[in-house]
Scaffold this motif. Structure first.
Motif, PDB file in Angstrom:
ATOM      1  N   GLU A 189      40.815  34.823  42.647  1.00 24.13           N
ATOM      2  CA  GLU A 189      39.642  34.032  42.264  1.00 24.13           C
ATOM      3  C   GLU A 189      38.447  34.272  43.189  1.00 24.13           C
ATOM      4  O   GLU A 189      37.325  33.882  42.851  1.00 24.13           O
ATOM      5  CB  GLU A 189      40.012  32.543  42.276  1.00 24.13           C
ATOM      6  N   GLU A 190      38.695  34.914  44.320  1.00 25.41           N
ATOM      7  CA  GLU A 190      37.625  35.205  45.264  1.00 25.41           C
ATOM      8  C   GLU A 190      37.099  36.634  45.105  1.00 25.41           C
ATOM      9  O   GLU A 190      36.322  37.108  45.934  1.00 25.41           O
ATOM     10  CB  GLU A 190      38.136  35.015  46.700  1.00 25.41           C
ATOM     11  N   CYS A 191      37.523  37.288  44.003  1.00 26.79           N
ATOM     12  CA  CYS A 191      37.165  38.693  43.791  1.00 26.79           C
ATOM     13  C   CYS A 191      36.363  38.897  42.507  1.00 26.79           C
ATOM     14  O   CYS A 191      36.616  38.247  41.492  1.00 26.79           O
ATOM     15  CB  CYS A 191      38.418  39.559  43.689  1.00 26.79           C
ATOM     16  N   VAL A 192      35.450  39.830  42.579  1.00 25.68           N
ATOM     17  CA  VAL A 192      34.780  40.366  41.393  1.00 25.68           C
ATOM     18  C   VAL A 192      35.282  41.787  41.212  1.00 25.68           C
ATOM     19  O   VAL A 192      35.334  42.565  42.175  1.00 25.68           O
ATOM     20  CB  VAL A 192      33.247  40.383  41.572  1.00 25.68           C
ATOM     21  N   PHE A 193      35.671  42.116  39.984  1.00 29.44           N
ATOM     22  CA  PHE A 193      36.066  43.498  39.702  1.00 29.44           C
ATOM     23  C   PHE A 193      35.058  44.109  38.738  1.00 29.44           C
ATOM     24  O   PHE A 193      34.715  43.513  37.716  1.00 29.44           O
ATOM     25  CB  PHE A 193      37.460  43.582  39.084  1.00 29.44           C
ATOM     26  N   ASP A 207      40.105  47.791  32.949  1.00 27.79           N
ATOM     27  CA  ASP A 207      39.332  47.209  34.047  1.00 27.79           C
ATOM     28  C   ASP A 207      39.056  45.719  33.831  1.00 27.79           C
ATOM     29  O   ASP A 207      39.580  44.875  34.539  1.00 27.79           O
ATOM     30  CB  ASP A 207      38.007  47.967  34.223  1.00 27.79           C
ATOM     31  N   VAL A 208      38.224  45.427  32.842  1.00 27.13           N
ATOM     32  CA  VAL A 208      37.721  44.059  32.693  1.00 27.13           C
ATOM     33  C   VAL A 208      38.823  43.081  32.284  1.00 27.13           C
ATOM     34  O   VAL A 208      39.047  42.061  32.952  1.00 27.13           O
ATOM     35  CB  VAL A 208      36.563  44.029  31.672  1.00 27.13           C
ATOM     36  N   LYS A 209      39.508  43.364  31.209  1.00 27.10           N
ATOM     37  CA  LYS A 209      40.554  42.448  30.713  1.00 27.10           C
ATOM     38  C   LYS A 209      41.671  42.287  31.743  1.00 27.10           C
ATOM     39  O   LYS A 209      42.136  41.180  32.007  1.00 27.10           O
ATOM     40  CB  LYS A 209      41.121  42.975  29.393  1.00 27.10           C
ATOM     41  N   ALA A 210      42.086  43.415  32.332  1.00 30.42           N
ATOM     42  CA  ALA A 210      43.181  43.370  33.313  1.00 30.42           C
ATOM     43  C   ALA A 210      42.800  42.547  34.535  1.00 30.42           C
ATOM     44  O   ALA A 210      43.618  41.768  35.049  1.00 30.42           O
ATOM     45  CB  ALA A 210      43.560  44.785  33.725  1.00 30.42           C
ATOM     46  N   ALA A 211      41.569  42.708  35.002  1.00 36.09           N
ATOM     47  CA  ALA A 211      41.118  41.941  36.162  1.00 36.09           C
ATOM     48  C   ALA A 211      41.048  40.450  35.848  1.00 36.09           C
ATOM     49  O   ALA A 211      41.476  39.611  36.657  1.00 36.09           O
ATOM     50  CB  ALA A 211      39.754  42.453  36.619  1.00 36.09           C
ATOM     51  N   GLY A 217      35.645  39.448  35.835  1.00 31.10           N
ATOM     52  CA  GLY A 217      35.558  40.798  35.303  1.00 31.10           C
ATOM     53  C   GLY A 217      34.144  41.149  34.885  1.00 31.10           C
ATOM     54  O   GLY A 217      33.558  40.477  34.027  1.00 31.10           O
ATOM     55  N   VAL A 218      33.599  42.191  35.512  1.00 32.83           N
ATOM     56  CA  VAL A 218      32.240  42.649  35.202  1.00 32.83           C
ATOM     57  C   VAL A 218      32.331  44.016  34.541  1.00 32.83           C
ATOM     58  O   VAL A 218      32.948  44.934  35.089  1.00 32.83           O
ATOM     59  CB  VAL A 218      31.375  42.733  36.472  1.00 32.83           C
TER      60      VAL A 218
END
Length: 224
Positions: A166-170, A178-182, A189-190
């Motif tokens: 929750e403290e990460c942006v991917f 990438d997005v869905k998995a993150a 997910g960006v």
């Protein structure tokens, strides 16, 4: 509170499509003694088609090229070796890559990298872009024994950075890998817009890398 920014490599920091065009054109010139009977434009175009945005490994691409064009005088193994040895010399970054990473470091964010691909090959590409020195942890599927979109590799990155998901942006260019998995492991997910897909379900969409600062400021203002 966002503490870490984790990037994909190909299509996110590395402009892979532009890099590939330059590489394959240079390869044709470099190996012209073996490829001269085939028009350069056809060789370049067919390679790009078979490569399928990097999702087909190059041994299969070169085998198909040799079959289709009846290439003689050079083997698919030799073409593949040339790719592995020389692609790094043609790496093109997206705009503002180094500036964005530098600013993130100045603002005390941790930086991670999760990329699918061959270990040393991907590491060589990062060094060619001069981004490796900014990254606190690098996870390459070949060396990790697991690849995106498996949640294991995303959680492993968090463990090495000592942060919660929750403290990460991917940030990545692939909607699923990438997005869905993150998002499924709890990260924000960006999607780095590459205009290959439409209606991507992301927390944020960005066209340029330097937009990440504004996204993080918004996320942190919402959570505070």
């Amino acid at each position: 509170m966002i503490k870490a920014v984790i990037f994909d490599l190909d299509g996110t920091l590395l402009n892979r499509e532009e890099s590939l065009k330059i590489f394959i054109s240079n390869q044709y010139e470099r190996l012209n003694e073996s490829l001269y009977q085939l028009p350069k434009e056809e060789y370049v175009q067919r390679f790009i088609e078979l490569d399928n945005h990097g999702y087909v490994w190059k041994d299969k691409v070169y085998k198909q090229l040799i079959r289709e064009f009846s290439i003689q005088g050079i083997t698919c193994e030799e073409l593949l070796e040339d790719y592995l040895n020389n692609f790094k010399e043609n790496c093109v970054p997206f705009p503002n890559v180094l500036e964005t990473l530098e600013r993130l470091k100045q603002n005390n964010f941790l930086i991670g990298m999760i990329t699918n691909g061959k270990g040393q090959f991907q590491m060589d590409n990062m060094k060619a872009l001069e981004i490796d020195k900014y990254i606190d942890t690098i996870l390459i599927s070949d060396w990790e024994g697991v690849k995106k979109p498996d949640p294991t590799i995303f959680r492993r990155a968090c463990e090495r950075l000592k942060v919660d998901p929750e403290e990460c942006v991917f940030i990545g260019d692939h909607p699923k890998n990438d997005v869905k998995a993150a998002k499924e492991v709890g990260m924000k997910g960006v999607w780095k817009n590459n205009r290959q897909w439409e209606k991507v379900k992301a927390d944020y969409v960005m066209d340029e890398l330097d937009e990440i600062q504004t996204i993080i400021q918004h996320l942190n203002s919402v959570s505070s």
